[in-house]
Design a protein around this motif. Sequence first.
Motif, PDB file in Angstrom:
ATOM      1  N   THR A   1       0.832  -1.198   0.000  1.00  0.00           N
ATOM      2  CA  THR A   1       0.000   0.000   0.000  1.00  0.00           C
ATOM      3  C   THR A   1       0.873   1.258   0.000  1.00  0.00           C
ATOM      4  OG1 THR A   1      -0.209  -0.298   2.390  1.00  0.00           O
ATOM      5  CG2 THR A   1      -2.074  -0.974   1.051  1.00  0.00           C
ATOM      6  N   SER A   2       2.056   1.169   0.594  1.00  0.00           N
ATOM      7  CA  SER A   2       2.964   2.331   0.615  1.00  0.00           C
ATOM      8  C   SER A   2       3.506   2.660  -0.775  1.00  0.00           C
ATOM      9  CB  SER A   2       4.148   2.077   1.557  1.00  0.00           C
ATOM     10  OG  SER A   2       3.691   1.836   2.867  1.00  0.00           O
ATOM     11  N   VAL A   3       3.518   1.664  -1.682  1.00  0.00           N
ATOM     12  CA  VAL A   3       4.023   1.900  -3.040  1.00  0.00           C
ATOM     13  C   VAL A   3       2.934   1.587  -4.075  1.00  0.00           C
ATOM     14  CG1 VAL A   3       6.442   1.511  -2.461  1.00  0.00           C
ATOM     15  CG2 VAL A   3       5.043  -0.430  -3.149  1.00  0.00           C
ATOM     16  N   GLY A   4       1.669   1.811  -3.661  1.00  0.00           N
ATOM     17  CA  GLY A   4       0.528   1.394  -4.486  1.00  0.00           C
ATOM     18  C   GLY A   4       0.295   2.221  -5.733  1.00  0.00           C
ATOM     19  N   THR A   5       0.819   3.446  -5.760  1.00  0.00           N
ATOM     20  CA  THR A   5       0.646   4.304  -6.937  1.00  0.00           C
ATOM     21  C   THR A   5       1.973   5.011  -7.231  1.00  0.00           C
ATOM     22  OG1 THR A   5       0.061   6.274  -5.645  1.00  0.00           O
ATOM     23  CG2 THR A   5      -1.757   4.823  -6.281  1.00  0.00           C
ATOM     24  N   ILE A   6       2.036   5.588  -8.426  1.00  0.00           N
ATOM     25  CA  ILE A   6       3.201   6.373  -8.833  1.00  0.00           C
ATOM     26  C   ILE A   6       3.486   7.476  -7.805  1.00  0.00           C
ATOM     27  CG2 ILE A   6       3.982   8.011 -10.601  1.00  0.00           C
ATOM     28  CD1 ILE A   6       3.981   5.169 -11.572  1.00  0.00           C
ATOM     29  N   GLU A   7       2.409   8.150  -7.353  1.00  0.00           N
ATOM     30  CA  GLU A   7       2.553   9.253  -6.409  1.00  0.00           C
ATOM     31  C   GLU A   7       3.128   8.761  -5.080  1.00  0.00           C
ATOM     32  OE1 GLU A   7      -0.225   8.585  -8.164  1.00  0.00           O
ATOM     33  OE2 GLU A   7       0.174  10.137  -9.667  1.00  0.00           O
TER      34      GLU A   7
ATOM     35  N   GLU B   1      -1.159  -6.003  -7.036  1.00  0.00           N
ATOM     36  CA  GLU B   1      -0.468  -6.621  -8.167  1.00  0.00           C
ATOM     37  C   GLU B   1      -0.279  -8.127  -7.963  1.00  0.00           C
ATOM     38  OE1 GLU B   1       0.003  -5.606 -10.987  1.00  0.00           O
ATOM     39  OE2 GLU B   1       1.553  -6.854 -11.892  1.00  0.00           O
ATOM     40  N   THR B   2       0.181  -8.523  -6.783  1.00  0.00           N
ATOM     41  CA  THR B   2       0.394  -9.951  -6.524  1.00  0.00           C
ATOM     42  C   THR B   2      -0.919 -10.717  -6.673  1.00  0.00           C
ATOM     43  OG1 THR B   2       2.216  -9.391  -5.028  1.00  0.00           O
ATOM     44  CG2 THR B   2       1.341 -11.617  -4.878  1.00  0.00           C
ATOM     45  N   ASP B   3      -2.000 -10.149  -6.147  1.00  0.00           N
ATOM     46  CA  ASP B   3      -3.298 -10.816  -6.271  1.00  0.00           C
ATOM     47  C   ASP B   3      -3.739 -10.903  -7.734  1.00  0.00           C
ATOM     48  OD1 ASP B   3      -3.544 -11.342  -3.602  1.00  0.00           O
ATOM     49  OD2 ASP B   3      -4.623  -9.497  -3.145  1.00  0.00           O
ATOM     50  N   ARG B   4      -3.462  -9.855  -8.495  1.00  0.00           N
ATOM     51  CA  ARG B   4      -3.809  -9.868  -9.921  1.00  0.00           C
ATOM     52  C   ARG B   4      -3.074 -11.007 -10.629  1.00  0.00           C
ATOM     53  NH1 ARG B   4      -2.220  -7.788 -15.064  1.00  0.00           N
ATOM     54  NH2 ARG B   4      -0.137  -7.309 -14.287  1.00  0.00           N
ATOM     55  N   LEU B   5      -1.786 -11.140 -10.341  1.00  0.00           N
ATOM     56  CA  LEU B   5      -0.990 -12.182 -10.985  1.00  0.00           C
ATOM     57  C   LEU B   5      -1.460 -13.571 -10.553  1.00  0.00           C
ATOM     58  CD1 LEU B   5       2.516 -10.477 -10.590  1.00  0.00           C
ATOM     59  CD2 LEU B   5       1.264 -10.814 -12.734  1.00  0.00           C
ATOM     60  N   ILE B   6      -1.735 -13.734  -9.263  1.00  0.00           N
ATOM     61  CA  ILE B   6      -2.216 -15.028  -8.769  1.00  0.00           C
ATOM     62  C   ILE B   6      -3.558 -15.360  -9.420  1.00  0.00           C
ATOM     63  CG2 ILE B   6      -3.091 -16.236  -6.709  1.00  0.00           C
ATOM     64  CD1 ILE B   6      -0.915 -14.787  -5.092  1.00  0.00           C
TER      65      ILE B   6
ATOM     66  N   ASP C   1       1.525 -24.527 -10.971  1.00  0.00           N
ATOM     67  CA  ASP C   1       2.863 -25.062 -10.721  1.00  0.00           C
ATOM     68  C   ASP C   1       3.634 -24.060  -9.857  1.00  0.00           C
ATOM     69  OD1 ASP C   1       5.037 -27.043 -11.701  1.00  0.00           O
ATOM     70  OD2 ASP C   1       5.935 -25.065 -11.949  1.00  0.00           O
ATOM     71  N   LEU C   2       4.263 -24.541  -8.813  1.00  0.00           N
ATOM     72  CA  LEU C   2       4.850 -23.620  -7.839  1.00  0.00           C
ATOM     73  C   LEU C   2       6.090 -22.897  -8.365  1.00  0.00           C
ATOM     74  CD1 LEU C   2       4.358 -25.604  -4.511  1.00  0.00           C
ATOM     75  CD2 LEU C   2       2.887 -23.887  -5.563  1.00  0.00           C
ATOM     76  N   ARG C   3       6.913 -23.604  -9.151  1.00  0.00           N
ATOM     77  CA  ARG C   3       8.076 -22.920  -9.725  1.00  0.00           C
ATOM     78  C   ARG C   3       7.627 -21.783 -10.638  1.00  0.00           C
ATOM     79  NH1 ARG C   3      10.804 -22.199 -14.343  1.00  0.00           N
ATOM     80  NH2 ARG C   3      13.070 -22.029 -14.247  1.00  0.00           N
ATOM     81  N   GLU C   4       6.631 -22.060 -11.460  1.00  0.00           N
ATOM     82  CA  GLU C   4       6.148 -21.032 -12.385  1.00  0.00           C
ATOM     83  C   GLU C   4       5.416 -19.925 -11.639  1.00  0.00           C
ATOM     84  OE1 GLU C   4       7.319 -20.983 -15.259  1.00  0.00           O
ATOM     85  OE2 GLU C   4       8.133 -23.020 -15.258  1.00  0.00           O
ATOM     86  N   MET C   5       4.755 -20.284 -10.540  1.00  0.00           N
ATOM     87  CA  MET C   5       4.102 -19.275  -9.714  1.00  0.00           C
ATOM     88  C   MET C   5       5.136 -18.268  -9.205  1.00  0.00           C
ATOM     89  SD  MET C   5       1.200 -18.312  -8.809  1.00  0.00           S
ATOM     90  CE  MET C   5      -0.227 -18.681  -7.824  1.00  0.00           C
ATOM     91  N   ASP C   6       6.270 -18.766  -8.756  1.00  0.00           N
ATOM     92  CA  ASP C   6       7.329 -17.871  -8.276  1.00  0.00           C
ATOM     93  C   ASP C   6       7.882 -17.009  -9.406  1.00  0.00           C
ATOM     94  OD1 ASP C   6       7.075 -18.592  -5.683  1.00  0.00           O
ATOM     95  OD2 ASP C   6       8.819 -19.920  -5.622  1.00  0.00           O
ATOM     96  N   MET C   7       8.055 -17.635 -10.573  1.00  0.00           N
ATOM     97  CA  MET C   7       8.503 -16.880 -11.747  1.00  0.00           C
ATOM     98  C   MET C   7       7.532 -15.729 -12.017  1.00  0.00           C
ATOM     99  SD  MET C   7      10.637 -16.637 -14.308  1.00  0.00           S
ATOM    100  CE  MET C   7      11.372 -17.991 -15.217  1.00  0.00           C
ATOM    101  N   LEU C   8       6.246 -16.043 -11.885  1.00  0.00           N
ATOM    102  CA  LEU C   8       5.192 -15.063 -12.181  1.00  0.00           C
ATOM    103  C   LEU C   8       5.155 -13.939 -11.148  1.00  0.00           C
ATOM    104  CD1 LEU C   8       2.602 -14.533 -13.974  1.00  0.00           C
ATOM    105  CD2 LEU C   8       1.342 -15.710 -12.167  1.00  0.00           C
ATOM    106  N   ILE C   9       4.962 -14.296  -9.886  1.00  0.00           N
ATOM    107  CA  ILE C   9       4.665 -13.256  -8.891  1.00  0.00           C
ATOM    108  C   ILE C   9       5.893 -12.432  -8.498  1.00  0.00           C
ATOM    109  CG2 ILE C   9       2.580 -14.339  -8.008  1.00  0.00           C
ATOM    110  CD1 ILE C   9       4.068 -15.510  -5.737  1.00  0.00           C
ATOM    111  N   SER C  10       7.084 -12.988  -8.720  1.00  0.00           N
ATOM    112  CA  SER C  10       8.277 -12.202  -8.382  1.00  0.00           C
ATOM    113  C   SER C  10       8.404 -10.981  -9.284  1.00  0.00           C
ATOM    114  CB  SER C  10       9.536 -13.068  -8.473  1.00  0.00           C
ATOM    115  OG  SER C  10       9.681 -13.583  -9.773  1.00  0.00           O
ATOM    116  N   SER C  11       7.670 -10.972 -10.396  1.00  0.00           N
ATOM    117  CA  SER C  11       7.735  -9.820 -11.300  1.00  0.00           C
ATOM    118  C   SER C  11       7.158  -8.564 -10.645  1.00  0.00           C
ATOM    119  CB  SER C  11       6.995 -10.118 -12.612  1.00  0.00           C
ATOM    120  OG  SER C  11       5.602 -10.240 -12.386  1.00  0.00           O
ATOM    121  N   GLY C  12       6.254  -8.739  -9.688  1.00  0.00           N
ATOM    122  CA  GLY C  12       5.613  -7.592  -9.040  1.00  0.00           C
ATOM    123  C   GLY C  12       6.610  -6.695  -8.312  1.00  0.00           C
ATOM    124  N   GLU C  13       7.504  -7.311  -7.561  1.00  0.00           N
ATOM    125  CA  GLU C  13       8.507  -6.540  -6.814  1.00  0.00           C
ATOM    126  C   GLU C  13       9.518  -5.914  -7.772  1.00  0.00           C
ATOM    127  OE1 GLU C  13       7.232  -9.356  -5.716  1.00  0.00           O
ATOM    128  OE2 GLU C  13       6.326  -8.577  -3.900  1.00  0.00           O
TER     129      GLU C  13
END
Lengths: 412, 412
Positions: free
Chosen positions: A11-17, A46-51, A62-74
């Motif tokens: 929530t602290s980094v939820g928007t550009i502002e 973002e993480t919820d959107r990806l999940i 698949d858990l490996r692919e899940m990590d590949m996917l959600i790590s993109s958010g950070e």
Amino acid sequence: MALIVQKFGGTSVGTIEKIAAVAKRVIERQQEGNRMIVVLSAMAGETDRLIGMANSIQRIPDLREMDMLISSGEQVSVALFAMAVKAASYDAVSLLGDQVAIRTDQKHTRARIGSIGAERIQAYLDQGKIVTVAGFQGVTDQGDITTLGRGGSDTTAVALAAALKADACEIFTDVEGVFTTDPGVCSKARKIDYISYDEMLELASLGAKVLDIRAVSMAKRFKVPVHVRSTFTNTIGTWVVDEEKIMESMLVSGITYSKKEARITVKKVPDQPGTAAKIFLPISDAGILVDMIIQNTHDGGLTDMTFTVPKSDYDRAMDILNKVAVEIQAEEVTGDQEIAKVSIVGVGMRNHSGIASTMFQIMSKEGINMMMVSTSEIKVSVVIAEKYTELAVRALHDAFALDKNNMPQEVD
Amino acid sequence: MALIVQKFGGTSVGTIEKIAAVAKRVIERQQEGNRMIVVLSAMAGETDRLIGMANSIQRIPDLREMDMLISSGEQVSVALFAMAVKAASYDAVSLLGDQVAIRTDQKHTRARIGSIGAERIQAYLDQGKIVTVAGFQGVTDQGDITTLGRGGSDTTAVALAAALKADACEIFTDVEGVFTTDPGVCSKARKIDYISYDEMLELASLGAKVLDIRAVSMAKRFKVPVHVRSTFTNTIGTWVVDEEKIMESMLVSGITYSKKEARITVKKVPDQPGTAAKIFLPISDAGILVDMIIQNTHDGGLTDMTFTVPKSDYDRAMDILNKVAVEIQAEEVTGDQEIAKVSIVGVGMRNHSGIASTMFQIMSKEGINMMMVSTSEIKVSVVIAEKYTELAVRALHDAFALDKNNMPQEVD
């Protein structure tokens, strides 16, 4: 120059502002003469959107692919943050888990950190850069991306603070710190200035969401001073530190409650070796976490087994136990979902007897029946009817004078 | 077993449903007995979304951080794709640029591939997995993420095909292949079955968007057979191959046009050494690409310099040149934005004279004035008034009988 690790949540980094505002805050801190490492979560949602996308593609992703996917958010957060710092004419660089070399085991979506490389961060800090690190993620020895589970960014921050021997690890959140109890329930709730790792561990495991329990555990192990504070103000929050650093401990530091558990009783079970295993093995095989367990012995070699499970697993647990009951010749299985667990936590209990009995007296005075009791060295938990939760919390808060930051009052 | 590299662009993986459809298609191809590598772009719109955020945070975003940011798009695609394959009960694994070891130089946002590690992909292929690789991205020797510029996924696919000695590199797109000209302009446009690398290079540099020019260049260098085909059908598209593999080359293979350039003339410049440098140095210092250049000599030691620049840089170029004109004592600077460049391309030109003159005859017959002409070994380009573009394309297409896949007709 002090080295400070700061962690900002979604929530602290939820928007550009908001990212720009965080950057400004971090820069100010650096300009006061500190070396800064900033750990960020993914932008809120973002993480919820990806999940959500993953779940709609593969029923059990698949858990490996899940990590590949959600790590993109950070990854997105840290890149934008570094840009925001540069936009303000200061220098920053972003790093992913594998770039830092945050090595983990191979347990995808709930990996544990094994080691952290400090060299690359150190080199960037020496260049005067604000180093921002993607939270929540690591890499296996095979080079696969892993994530640390929900709340993992707290763990990343504390682990970095430990590896780089930081002077403080600041966890920014949407509350001002750790409170004596939920301010939503008890208006007299007071922000705690100092709390020990052990107390924080109990509070976190009892459901206080302000700090991830693994992060606290790691902070304790490496004696990392953690400062839980608000993203929105500059006031001092709560310091989570070694017990020895707290001059005078409170008998009771905080009161927590949880409405997320249900109680199950398997009645009149033959009291013989192996019965408990027959009950709890299929439950744990189903991945259901049992919290409190109480065994009452009847006459005639029969016993009642009472325990709590998460409400979300209640139906599954009842299904399993109804089958087990037949097998072990239990009389019946009963359950109650309308319960709550209320706990008092404080390292002061170690040296003071009578805390539990004070608690029981108050419950009795308020006419609240206690269904189960469980204690640890620094904690007493009671299970009561859910409808009495708020009443119990307020009464205990008053009785232990938590609003006053001093010794507990007598209870008549 | 053949090894096939397939590349799908952003629109082909734009939704969950489309990703599943692509997965199905790839699985079918694998089940026919092929080893499969799949290169994916970011989901349609994602890269632009990320760039939009970057631009709103930093006016000119830091290039290293830009690469950190936008490379996340392909990461999402490959993870979801691998899940889709697994959801269909086949095996897949996703890899990022740094996991493959796609090493590039350090030119962020427009990096060039230096080397590709084949070992990890090879090992996964040996295990029967469909290997999906994030397009568009690589990693520097220092471990920083780079991207290859727009169209970079084509380059990733061809580079992988070269490194792993693939039997074919299939580039999936929203058209059925390479056409003799734009079907939107000329209804007789015909899909080309085979085209040489050199012809494709000219077509790509002249604005045919079907295949990235760097990808073609790399395909030529490593003799990778490239098959440009439709995502939506199973029909054969266009093979881009070595010239020697094409039995009989057409004199003219294709006709392209571009309306993206503007023409500028610096009039009556003293014709002496150094003048051209004084004109073009400030232009290139401003990052403006000059395409065609023509110099006409007048009497009296004066000359006209005419050249084309992208329309998007026209205003900037005029500003620069008006200042330069004073300095070099040119008479005036004139410009024309309403022009088009029409080109004919074909390796057959190498061995046949008269192709250019045939082209000029046709333009004359249609009453179209040619403002500029430029030729290469396998290309003739003319600049004409923009309004005649479609007329010129259709007339040339007819004259060279491109709809008939045979020799050009006589022009009277």
